[in-house]
Design an enzyme around this catalytic site. Structure first.
Site, short mmCIF file in Angstrom:
data_model
loop_
_atom_site.label_atom_id
_atom_site.label_comp_id
_atom_site.label_asym_id
_atom_site.label_seq_id
_atom_site.Cartn_x
_atom_site.Cartn_y
_atom_site.Cartn_z
N GLU A 195 -4.20 4.69 -1.12
CA GLU A 195 -5.58 4.27 -1.42
C GLU A 195 -6.53 5.45 -1.59
OE1 GLU A 195 -3.73 2.50 1.13
OE2 GLU A 195 -3.23 1.23 -0.58
N HIS A 232 9.71 4.75 0.29
CA HIS A 232 8.26 4.76 0.15
C HIS A 232 7.72 6.19 0.09
CE1 HIS A 232 7.20 0.51 0.79
NE2 HIS A 232 6.00 0.89 0.45
C1 DLZ Z 1 3.66 2.06 3.40
C2 DLZ Z 1 3.42 3.44 3.88
C3 DLZ Z 1 4.46 4.21 4.43
C4 DLZ Z 1 5.86 3.69 4.55
N1 DLZ Z 1 4.24 5.44 4.90
C5 DLZ Z 1 3.01 5.98 4.82
C6 DLZ Z 1 2.75 7.29 5.29
O1 DLZ Z 1 3.62 7.99 5.85
N2 DLZ Z 1 1.49 7.79 5.15
C7 DLZ Z 1 0.47 7.06 4.56
O2 DLZ Z 1 -0.65 7.59 4.46
N3 DLZ Z 1 0.68 5.80 4.13
C8 DLZ Z 1 1.91 5.25 4.25
N4 DLZ Z 1 2.13 3.97 3.80
C9 DLZ Z 1 0.97 3.17 3.34
C10 DLZ Z 1 0.62 3.36 1.85
O3 DLZ Z 1 -0.03 4.60 1.63
C11 DLZ Z 1 -0.33 2.23 1.40
O4 DLZ Z 1 -1.43 2.16 2.28
C12 DLZ Z 1 0.35 0.88 1.33
O5 DLZ Z 1 1.51 0.94 0.55
C13 DLZ Z 1 -0.62 -0.19 0.76
O6 DLZ Z 1 -1.01 0.15 -0.57
#
Ligand code: DLZ
Length: 158
Positions: free
Chosen positions: A67, A97
């Protein structure tokens, strides 16, 4: 990226312009908030160290690093900022991811830099594990937030 020979918080203060007339937006991700909070502290204190007024540093949070692209775009359209900094931390886990998010954010912020009127500074830590993230958010390799603040001031002047 930090290396054994480069500490993220080491820089030549003489080469940093005065930031007292500048205004900054910071978008910070809530995921891994222990790390992103430390990045934020570094960025804000370094901006202030170079003259930025607290009232001219505006912080917004977003749920995760993905985001950050939208958040940075909205801040860049606002028209009030000389530069925007994004701060996030993606730690490689058992999930693909990691690659998707890292590539998505990198591409999104790079693209934004070609269309935005102001620089968007890339403060995304992409690490193998939590220790590497700690090392780069105020630990033994410095603080990526400090580096981003210095880069934001330089690019705002640019
Ligand atoms: C889903 C996800 C995962 C698995 N890991 C991280 C991370 O290590 N750091 C991070 O900032 N965000 C992660 N996210 C969330 C995604 O950035 C995002 O918020 C979701 O996929 C919703 O769009």
């Amino acid at each position: 990226m930090a290396t054994a020979l480069h500490n993220l918080s080491d820089y030549d203060t003489e080469k940093v312009p005065d930031a007292s007339n500048m205004c900054f937006g910071i978008v910070v991700a809530e995921w891994n908030k222990e790390i992103t909070g430390a990045l934020l502290n570094g960025a804000v204190s370094t901006l202030e160290k170079h003259g930025a007024l607290p009232e001219n540093i505006h912080v917004k949070t977003v749920p995760g690093s993905f985001e950050l692209i939208y958040g940075a775009r909205q801040m860049s359209l606002n028209g009030n900022y000389d530069a925007v900094i994004i701060l996030g931390c993606v730690i490689r886990g058992e999930t693909p991811h990691f690659d998707y998010i890292c590539e998505g954010v990198t591409y999104g912020i790079a693209r934004l830099n070609t269309t935005s009127e102001i620089p968007i500074i890339f403060g995304l830590l992409t690490t193998e594990d939590l220790q590497q993230a700690k090392d780069r958010s105020g630990g033994r390799l410095g603080n990526k937030g400090d580096e981003c603040a210095v880069d934001a001031i330089k690019m705002a002047k640019f």
